[in-house]
Design an enzyme around this catalytic site. Sequence first.
Site, PDB file in Angstrom:
ATOM      1  N   ASP A 236      27.485  39.244  30.743  1.00 10.08           N
ATOM      2  CA  ASP A 236      27.784  37.676  30.252  1.00 10.08           C
ATOM      3  C   ASP A 236      26.462  36.926  30.145  1.00 10.08           C
ATOM      4  O   ASP A 236      26.345  35.251  30.332  1.00 10.08           O
ATOM      5  CB  ASP A 236      28.655  36.964  31.877  1.00 10.08           C
TER       6      ASP A 236
ATOM      7  N   HIS B  51      31.469  31.531  34.806  1.00  9.77           N
ATOM      8  CA  HIS B  51      29.944  32.989  34.338  1.00  9.77           C
ATOM      9  C   HIS B  51      28.903  32.366  34.172  1.00  9.77           C
ATOM     10  O   HIS B  51      28.041  32.012  33.330  1.00  9.77           O
ATOM     11  CB  HIS B  51      30.730  32.992  32.777  1.00  9.77           C
TER      12      HIS B  51
HETATM   13  N1  LIG Z   1      43.966  34.285  35.894  1.00  5.47           N
HETATM   14  C1  LIG Z   1      42.613  35.244  36.363  1.00  5.47           C
HETATM   15  N2  LIG Z   1      41.787  35.883  35.237  1.00  5.47           N
HETATM   16  C2  LIG Z   1      40.622  36.420  35.510  1.00  5.47           C
HETATM   17  C3  LIG Z   1      39.779  36.478  36.998  1.00  5.47           C
HETATM   18  N3  LIG Z   1      39.606  36.829  36.508  1.00  5.47           N
HETATM   19  C4  LIG Z   1      38.941  37.509  35.610  1.00  5.47           C
HETATM   20  N4  LIG Z   1      39.657  36.639  34.433  1.00  5.47           N
HETATM   21  C5  LIG Z   1      39.893  36.972  33.703  1.00  5.47           C
HETATM   22  O1  LIG Z   1      39.488  37.761  32.235  1.00  5.47           O
HETATM   23  C6  LIG Z   1      37.954  37.736  31.974  1.00  5.47           C
HETATM   24  C7  LIG Z   1      36.981  39.025  32.150  1.00  5.47           C
HETATM   25  O2  LIG Z   1      36.561  38.882  31.519  1.00  5.47           O
HETATM   26  P1  LIG Z   1      34.701  37.831  31.786  1.00  5.47           P
HETATM   27  O3  LIG Z   1      33.741  38.942  31.336  1.00  5.47           O
HETATM   28  O4  LIG Z   1      34.956  36.732  30.809  1.00  5.47           O
HETATM   29  O5  LIG Z   1      34.714  37.414  33.368  1.00  5.47           O
HETATM   30  C8  LIG Z   1      37.613  35.993  32.426  1.00  5.47           C
HETATM   31  O6  LIG Z   1      37.323  35.557  31.354  1.00  5.47           O
HETATM   32  C9  LIG Z   1      39.047  35.726  33.077  1.00  5.47           C
HETATM   33  O7  LIG Z   1      39.755  35.354  31.446  1.00  5.47           O
HETATM   34  C10 LIG Z   1      41.125  36.210  38.188  1.00  5.47           C
HETATM   35  O8  LIG Z   1      41.212  36.662  39.520  1.00  5.47           O
HETATM   36  N5  LIG Z   1      42.295  35.383  37.799  1.00  5.47           N
HETATM   37 ZN   LIG Z   2      31.917  38.679  33.237  1.00  2.33          ZN
END
Ligand SMILES: Nc1nc2c(ncn2[C@@H]2O[C@H](COP(=O)(O)O)[C@@H](O)[C@H]2O)c(=O)[nH]1
Ligand SMILES: [Zn+2]
Length: 381
Positions: free
Chosen positions: A144, A103
Amino acid sequence: MSEGTHKPSPFYHKRTLRKTREECEHVREKFLQMSSLEVSEEVRQYLKTPTFDNWQWEDAEIMVLLQVMYTDLDFISTFNIEPDVLQQFLYEVYRRYNNIPFHNFKHCFCVTQMMYGLIWLTDLRSKIDSIDLLIMLTSAVCHDLDHTGYNNAYQINARTELALRYNDISPLENHHCAVAFEILEKTESNIFRNLPTEQYKRIREGIIKCILATDMSRHTDILNKFKAILPVFDFGNKDHRDVLMMIMIKVSDISNEARPMDVAEPWLDCLLQEFFNQSDMEKLEGLPVTPFMDRDKVTKPSSQTGFIRFVLFPLFIELANLFPCLEQHIIDPVRKALDYYTEMEKALEREKQNRALNETTVKTSTSKEPDANLEAKPASL
Ligand SMILES: Nc1nc2c(ncn2[C@@H]2O[C@H](COP(=O)(O)O)[C@@H](O)[C@H]2O)c(=O)[nH]1
Ligand SMILES: [Zn+2]
């Protein structure tokens, strides 16, 4: 750990995450030097496609690319954004993304770049007001901010300062949003400072809605709302547009697998690194361990096959129902990714079986050894 003795410091994770002043100043200088250079038409066009490779660009260049997005969507002229204010805004944003595996500022860029690509691919400029596009792009940039690398479950279980402040309700997303408006409260980085109060209010409301929509615990709820309005979707209806904006930031946020494999796979490595850091910390602190983050249980393919089948496809397919032109850009690559990880899963399974078989063979042969020794002993014994 028992109640009462468990008291993690709310600032425990903040010491090493923050960018140093030197690092920020160095990038800022580079950015300012570069921002006067003309970005080629070829790069500007490439920037509009989901095949864009973020790994080829350093942070100062990424800031220039974000500037190009605001320029090419005509936000600078439409909303009277002064170039130095946009630069200061982008610098503050850069500064407040932390040095964590997933992030980070590059994730901010990827999400924004996907949103930018979707806006162009769907010709959204001809369907909704610029102010909504400005909300969408800026929400992606800020979505984020100051992420610490530990998700909401951790925040709540560890009773962090954020969980306390936001009463366990989307602590991270509320924080990202609050940091965004801290940046926008400063005149020198307020890109909306020349707008009338009414427009500012509309933008603030929109950004809050979009950023809060990125909490994955609201995924099904938002997707169901979108499915319900799809058959009668009307771009002129504000409620419909609001749901679409939430869907589009959600799609952008989890869109890594819609990118070419050599761009997407390193992102998965980064995500797992951050997941494993969290579950290690949960184990260390005696907190409930988040199962999909546990290094003892999760592999690259096991993490992706379920996520693609049950999260990505159902979401992406609905957006492609509204915009069929997106099928080739976001569904086809995800299909390829699913094949890739399904094969990897099978290969890992075969490897595991072979290892188990080898272990049994070794065990059997070693357990036979005493017999062999006995056999070798003289008959007289
Ligand atoms: N297993 C996976 N989980 C994923 C992937 N891309 C995102 N994510 C999950 O979603 C949240 C998205 O929210 P964010 O605002 O925190 O970016 C992220 O935290 C993951 O938990 C993926 O490719 N594979
Ligand atoms: Zn995000």
